[in-house]
Design a protein around this motif. Structure first.
Motif, short mmCIF file in Angstrom:
data_model
loop_
_atom_site.label_atom_id
_atom_site.label_comp_id
_atom_site.label_asym_id
_atom_site.label_seq_id
_atom_site.Cartn_x
_atom_site.Cartn_y
_atom_site.Cartn_z
N ILE A 71 0.86 -1.19 0.00
CA ILE A 71 0.00 0.00 0.00
C ILE A 71 0.90 1.23 0.00
CG2 ILE A 71 -1.66 1.30 1.39
CD1 ILE A 71 -2.94 -1.41 2.10
N ASP A 72 2.01 1.14 0.74
CA ASP A 72 3.07 2.16 0.62
C ASP A 72 4.40 1.46 0.85
OD1 ASP A 72 4.09 2.47 3.48
OD2 ASP A 72 1.92 2.71 3.76
N TRP A 73 5.49 2.15 0.52
CA TRP A 73 6.81 1.50 0.62
C TRP A 73 7.64 2.05 1.78
CZ3 TRP A 73 7.26 -2.83 -1.86
CH2 TRP A 73 6.61 -3.03 -3.08
N LEU A 74 7.01 2.77 2.69
CA LEU A 74 7.77 3.41 3.77
C LEU A 74 8.47 2.35 4.62
CD1 LEU A 74 5.04 6.02 4.79
CD2 LEU A 74 7.12 6.43 3.42
N ASN A 75 9.79 2.43 4.67
CA ASN A 75 10.60 1.48 5.45
C ASN A 75 10.39 0.02 5.07
OD1 ASN A 75 12.16 3.03 7.19
ND2 ASN A 75 10.37 3.47 8.47
N ALA A 76 9.84 -0.20 3.87
CA ALA A 76 9.49 -1.57 3.50
C ALA A 76 10.72 -2.45 3.32
CB ALA A 76 8.66 -1.57 2.22
N ASP A 77 11.87 -1.83 3.02
CA ASP A 77 13.05 -2.67 2.75
C ASP A 77 13.50 -3.47 3.97
OD1 ASP A 77 13.49 -0.13 3.62
OD2 ASP A 77 15.42 0.13 2.62
N ARG A 78 12.98 -3.13 5.16
CA ARG A 78 13.34 -3.94 6.33
C ARG A 78 12.86 -5.38 6.18
NH1 ARG A 78 12.42 -3.98 11.44
NH2 ARG A 78 12.53 -1.74 11.82
N PHE A 79 11.86 -5.59 5.31
CA PHE A 79 11.31 -6.94 5.16
C PHE A 79 11.98 -7.73 4.04
CE2 PHE A 79 7.56 -4.37 6.65
CZ PHE A 79 7.59 -4.84 7.95
N ARG A 80 13.00 -7.12 3.46
CA ARG A 80 13.66 -7.74 2.30
C ARG A 80 14.01 -9.22 2.57
NH1 ARG A 80 14.63 -10.29 -0.92
NH2 ARG A 80 16.33 -10.41 -2.44
N ALA A 81 14.64 -9.48 3.70
CA ALA A 81 15.11 -10.85 3.95
C ALA A 81 13.95 -11.81 4.23
CB ALA A 81 16.08 -10.86 5.13
N GLU A 82 12.87 -11.26 4.76
CA GLU A 82 11.75 -12.14 5.10
C GLU A 82 10.86 -12.43 3.90
OE1 GLU A 82 9.78 -11.30 9.10
OE2 GLU A 82 11.06 -9.56 8.81
N ILE A 83 11.00 -11.58 2.85
CA ILE A 83 10.13 -11.74 1.68
C ILE A 83 11.02 -11.92 0.45
CG2 ILE A 83 8.22 -10.73 0.36
CD1 ILE A 83 7.57 -9.01 2.82
N PRO A 84 11.58 -13.10 0.29
CA PRO A 84 12.43 -13.32 -0.87
C PRO A 84 11.58 -13.37 -2.15
CG PRO A 84 12.21 -15.34 0.43
CD PRO A 84 11.48 -14.28 1.17
N LEU A 85 12.11 -12.73 -3.22
CA LEU A 85 11.39 -12.71 -4.49
C LEU A 85 12.25 -13.36 -5.56
CD1 LEU A 85 10.15 -8.99 -4.42
CD2 LEU A 85 8.86 -11.04 -3.74
N GLY A 86 11.61 -13.74 -6.66
CA GLY A 86 12.35 -14.29 -7.79
C GLY A 86 11.92 -13.61 -9.07
N THR A 87 12.47 -14.06 -10.18
CA THR A 87 12.16 -13.39 -11.45
C THR A 87 10.69 -13.59 -11.84
OG1 THR A 87 12.94 -15.38 -12.55
CG2 THR A 87 14.50 -13.55 -12.37
N GLN A 88 10.07 -14.61 -11.29
CA GLN A 88 8.66 -14.84 -11.62
C GLN A 88 7.72 -14.11 -10.68
OE1 GLN A 88 7.90 -16.35 -14.37
NE2 GLN A 88 10.10 -16.70 -14.69
N SER A 89 8.29 -13.41 -9.73
CA SER A 89 7.43 -12.71 -8.76
C SER A 89 6.90 -11.42 -9.37
CB SER A 89 8.21 -12.38 -7.50
OG SER A 89 8.88 -13.53 -7.01
#
Ligand SMILES: Cc1ncc(C[n+]2csc(CCOP(=O)(O)OP(=O)(O)O)c2C)c(N)n1
Ligand code: SF4
Lengths: 282, 170, 578
Positions: free
Chosen positions: C81-99
């Protein structure tokens, strides 16, 4: 004096004693407190199997095994929570907790306050000798700040003593009294009143440690009865405590604070009904 | 001290006194057994036996009588301790027979005094007669204990010396 | 691409991100519930910033056509909904090229996410919400997700209706409108992560968290007294139990601290009431002295430790399996007790109920090691089977001449007299005692009572419940608790490569079961130990209690990151020399 004849079936104080012999030093005030317990129980004609005495650790905390009732000798400082858990789930029992000033006011100090607040219907008897007897005579919370014979506090504790009656009153205890081991009959009376009064009853019994505080044998000469009747008004009780010299003997406060008595009425037919909250309706 | 008027009342008091004395001497005997002082233990055992005999005789005497039930704290002895009861704080694990018997002697003397006071008090005559008998009997006790004590030397100054420190248990 | 589609058709992972007020947690819960109503399985976990209110939050879901217990290797959809401080979740939300990354129009997704090579999609979430009176973006997001995964809107409408009932019809209407217009905005992406929904009615499904499941297990097991002090992440277990206990005639007492709560249990249990508390590491540390009292006095109690990152206050909101040592070794003296560990949300119910049964039957203390991951995961599961375990304490019910509370002999369990039983008065004691309960420091008594307390546990037949054992291979993975889920998933991945491994996950950690373990390891030539702890606590435990001719290998990763199946696969492939 009531004029009913003593029935032969009546239980005597000695019927509340077990066969286990105390390990206490001859002369210890706790012998007298033990006698007071048995006299109080006999006066109330309590069924021994419906009484539970719970204690922590210390010389005084050895008391349950010396009584012919159910007992629990728990760990240091934690007797009150054991008693609370028991009384809440078994309101049919007479629950008494006993122990020393170190057990109750130092390591168990927070439980003491919280037990006063919770006001569960039980009686707490502290045998106060202003010292840790069991560990060879260190200062306790009720020790005078200038007592220099405690080996861990060679210059005295130099900190304020703890005033158990004041704390009890401020925290919500519903019955507050002081007795002396010099008068086991008087102590028995106070214990009886304490058990009979609803809610959390606190009884401090001055009980000398003749081994580490031999000077306490003089307490016999120092204690004096409080020339007043118990009040139900906390403000009056508080005022009296301001002039307390810690040696007044008697019942200070008999309050009307409502005891904590949770209900135990099953409302669901069975534990299975609880499942409905989780079930998905497709 | 409140007055004792009837025989039943007196018997109730006397019984309470003897039971208390039995109880305390028994506790003291056990204390001395526990702390390895057999001589004094035996002495307290003997006292407990005597007192319980007394109590038993009283029970027999009171049979059929309707004794008032008196809570221990309702007993009024004028002074704090029940007569004939040695103070709980008075014993010591190293005490000598002489010291023990001194305590006993004092307690027995208090019993004499108590019964005497009752015998000279305001109650009915039968009761006073009974009290006088008890006073006489206790007086015999006193004499006996005094003689008994004479068999032992008074303690020396170092009677309570213990080169070892107390034990810590927990 | 094809492969991705196949996987996607049976399992889809979705992360919803937003800062305080955005309502992503509510949206996530609604989505899970709707999926359940549509007959899907699923889990939802949550992560949040340190702020009490207003912080960034993430709801992480995995929906699947089969029962799932852990997150997948990658997320398919990340919707912010917004990206404020969202990068803190980077490790918990792994993405791939199909994401697929979806965010607000003109709001650049953080590079931390786009670096994965995932595709991006911008949607005017705010504007769509504004078009509806009282509309909210989190509802729009729900519509978007439903459209992407092909979840019919009907179950979601039902969920909105029941959850928003007390807010009134207007709130329901505007939410439904937002959901519908969100669903209408996905364009060509509609159905691009289609889950295959079976039309058959699924079995009886539940929506439950591990903490709730443990609470239900406790009540089914006969617990009627709980005393506790609040602590993350165990609080929800207690919050669920407070009203539930009242319904069955029990009670929960909020005590002044953990010292009080554990001792209240001992008092209640002494009186005959099966008793339990729930806590986390710091609380367990405070309780250990009195757990020893329960052991020594043979008073049954159960302590559920919902583990979090440690030591000290550690990471209260995140999972770690690092209280194993204190649970196993933390009691002073030789204090045989029970340690059990549930290994899935559903198993929290079974294991807690079993723990109560065992503690009561064996008159001892049981520690149940759940963790934040199990406790706070909300899952759609099959209704757990009823098990017959109920308290069943051995009671001395009638007066008995010369009753001895701690009598030795037999299987070591001696009948307990409850207060109220005439003629059996005794004093329970934490001091070493003779069979009568009278304190004793004599060597014979100590030896006898130590033997008694050990033997009654060791000689009990715990049956097959002691562990979960799966697979054939000569290479074993030994794991426990919440680490089992990624290990099982790893096994499924390996199976598709034609590799089978043997999984052994003990549910009963104490007393140890050497014979059973030996049987389970028959034919095994190498074993990897997978756990979520920095100190490899489980690995050392296995080495100490189950020594083998081969060396154990350790894969120990501290929290808060969950162990991912592909990590396990990679480790097995190198260490197992596949
Ligand atoms: C956790 C813990 N700390 C310390 C001790 C050692 N300890 C045993 S009794 C005691 C103090 C006893 O004093 P008090 O409660 O006043 O009882 P008393 O012996 O004077 O009757 C202490 C410190 C213990 N048993 N447990
Ligand atoms: S050390 Fe003190 S408190 Fe302990 S038994 Fe001896 S006299 Fe009593």
């Amino acid at each position: 004096m009531d004029q009913t004849s003593t029935s032969t079936a009546a239980l005597k104080p000695k019927d509340y004693k077990s066969d286990t012999k105390p390990v206490w030093c001859p002369g210890c005030g706790d012998f007298s407190v033990l006698s007071a317990f048995t006299k109080a129980m006999a006066a109330m004609q309590l069924d021994p199997e419906r009484v539970v005495v719970i204690s922590g650790i210390g010389c005084s905390s050895r008391i349950p095994a010396y009584l012919n009732v159910y007992g629990f000798h728990a760990v240091h400082g934690r007797a009150l929570p054991v008693g609370i858990g028991l009384k809440i789930t078994r309101p049919d029992l007479t629950v008494m907790v006993a122990g020393g000033d170190g057990d109750g006011f130092s390591i168990g100090g927070n439980h003491f306050m919280q037990a006063c607040r919770r006001n569960v219907d039980m009686t707490y008897v502290v045998m106060d000798n202003q010292v840790y007897g069991m560990t060879k005579g260190q200062a306790s919370p009720t020790t005078e700040p200038d007592w220099e014979r405690g080996k861990l506090t060679p210059h005295g504790t130099r900190i304020n003593p703890f005033y158990p009656l004041v704390i009890a009153l401020a925290s919500g205890a519903n019955f507050i009294a002081r007795a002396s081991s010099n008068d086991p009959n008087g102590a028995a009376r106070v214990i009886t009143e304490a058990v009979q009064h609803p809610g959390f009853s606190f009884v401090q019994i001055l009980s000398p440690c003749i081994t580490f505080r031999p000077e306490q044998r003089d307490w016999k000469k120092i204690v004096h009865p409080a020339p007043v009747v118990a009040t139900a008004d906390p403000a009056v009780a508080a005022r009296r405590l301001m002039t307390d010299d810690n040696f007044f003997i008697g019942t200070l406060f008999k309050g009307e604070r409502v005891p904590f008595t949770p209900e135990f009425e099953p409302r669901a037919e069975s534990a299975h009904e609880l499942e409905t909250a989780f079930r998905m309706s497709a | 001290m409140k007055t004792i008027n009837t025989c039943a009342e007196f018997l109730a008091y006397a019984l309470a006194i003897e039971e208390e004395a039995t109880e305390r001497y028994t506790v003291f005997a056990e204390q001395m057994e526990t702390t390895n002082n057999p001589e004094v233990a035996a002495l307290f055992r003997e006292m407990a036996r005597l007192e319980s005999e007394h109590a038993h005789r009283l029970e027999v005497a009171a049979e059929g009588e309707s004794l008032p039930a008196i809570d221990p704290w309702e007993l009024d002895f004028g002074d704090e301790d029940p007569p004939e009861a040695v103070d709980y704080s008075a014993t010591h694990y190293l005490m000598t027979p002489y010291q023990a018997l001194t305590l006993v002697l004092k307690a027995e003397q208090r019993a004499v005094d108590f019964f005497q006071r009752v015998a000279e008090g305001n109650g009915n005559d039968d009761m006073k007669q009974l009290a006088a008998e008890y006073a006489a009997e206790e007086r015999e006790h006193v004499e006996k204990v005094a003689k008994w004590r004479n068999r032992y030397p008074p303690p020396d100054d170092n009677w309570d010396d213990d080169p070892d420190p107390p034990n810590e248990l927990e | 691409m094809e492969e991705h589609k196949d996987r996607a058709s049976s399992s889809i992972s979705i992360a919803l991100i937003g800062s305080g007020g955005a309502g992503v947690m509510t949206a996530g819960s609604m989505l899970l519930e709707a999926a359940g109503r549509a007959g899907l399985f699923g889990i939802m976990t949550r992560s949040a910033g340190p702020q009490i209110r207003g912080g960034e939050a993430a709801a992480m879901l995995r929906l699947a056509t089969f029962p799932v217990e852990s997150h997948d290797n990658e997320f398919d959809i990340l919707l912010a909904i917004d990206w404020l401080n969202a990068d803190r979740f980077r490790a918990e939300i792994p993405l791939g090229t199909q994401s697929l990354i979806i965010g607000e129009t003109d709001a650049e997704p953080p590079q931390a996410f786009t670096d994965s090579g995932a595709r991006t999609l911008e949607l005017p979430l705010k504007q769509i919400a504004r078009e509806t009176d009282g509309g909210r973006e989190n509802m729009v997001v729900l519509g978007v997700v439903c459209s992407l995964i092909g979840l019919p809107l009907e179950p979601l409408h039902q969920v909105l209706e029941s959850l928003l009932k007390r807010k009134g019809q207007a709130a329901i209407d505007s939410s439904v409108a937002c959901v519908d217009s969100g669903a209408a905005h996905t364009g060509k992406h509609q159905g691009s992560y289609q889950l295959s929904l079976s039309s058959e009615k699924q079995c009886d499904l539940w929506n439950i968290s591990g903490n709730e499941a443990a609470g239900l297990g406790a009540i089914r097991g006969g617990v009627r007294f709980v005393a506790a002090y609040p602590i993350t992440p165990a609080t929800e277990l207690l919050e669920w139990m407070a009203p539930a206990l009242e319904q069955v005639g029990g009670i929960l007492v909020q005590a002044e601290d953990e010292l009080a709560s554990v001792n209240q249990l001992i008092g209640a249990s002494f009186g005959g009431t099966p008793s339990l508390t729930a806590t986390s590491g710091p609380g367990l540390a405070l309780m250990t002295e009195s757990i020893g009292l329960a052991v020594a006095s043979e008073t049954p109690i159960v302590v559920v430790d919902v583990m979090r990152g440690g030591p000290s206050t550690g990471i209260p909101t995140k999972s770690e399996q690092s209280d194993l040592n204190i649970a196993i070794y933390g009691l002073h003296g030789d204090a045989p007790h029970l340690v059990l560990a549930p290994m899935s949300v559903a198993d929290c119910l079974f294991t807690t109920q079993w723990a109560i049964h065992l503690a009561e039957k064996l008159q001892t203390a049981a520690i149940v090691l759940s963790d934040q991951n199990l406790g706070q995961t909300r899952a759609i599961i099959e209704r757990p089977a009823d098990v017959a375990f109920v308290s069943g304490r051995s009671i001395q019910e009638t007066p008995m001449e010369g009753y001895q509370r701690y009598a030795v002999g037999g299987n070591g369990v001696s009948p307990m007299a409850l207060p109220g039983t005439a003629g059996c008065q005794y004093t329970a004691d934490g001091l070493e005692h003779a069979p009568s309960g009278i304190p004793s420091s004599r060597a014979e008594d100590h030896r006898q009572q130590l033997d008694k307390r050990r033997d009654k546990l060791v000689n009990h037949d715990y049956g097959d419940h002691w562990a979960l054992i799966e697979g054939e291979g000569e290479f074993a993975v030994i794991t426990w608790g919440s680490s089992l889920a990624p290990v099982r998933e790893a096994r499924a991945m390996l199976l598709s490569d034609g590799i089978d491994i043997r999984i052994i996950a003990p549910r009963l950690l104490l007393p140890v079961q050497p014979e059973r373990m030996q049987q389970a390891l028959a034919g095994v030539t190498g074993a990897l130990v997978v756990e979520q702890s920095h100190g490899a606590q489980f690995f050392h435990y296995l080495q100490a209690f189950y020594p083998q001719k081969f060396e154990f290998m350790s894969m120990a990763q501290p929290g808060p990151l969950p162990i991912r199946p592909e990590q396990v696969v990679a480790d097995i492939k190198t260490r197992g020399k596949y």
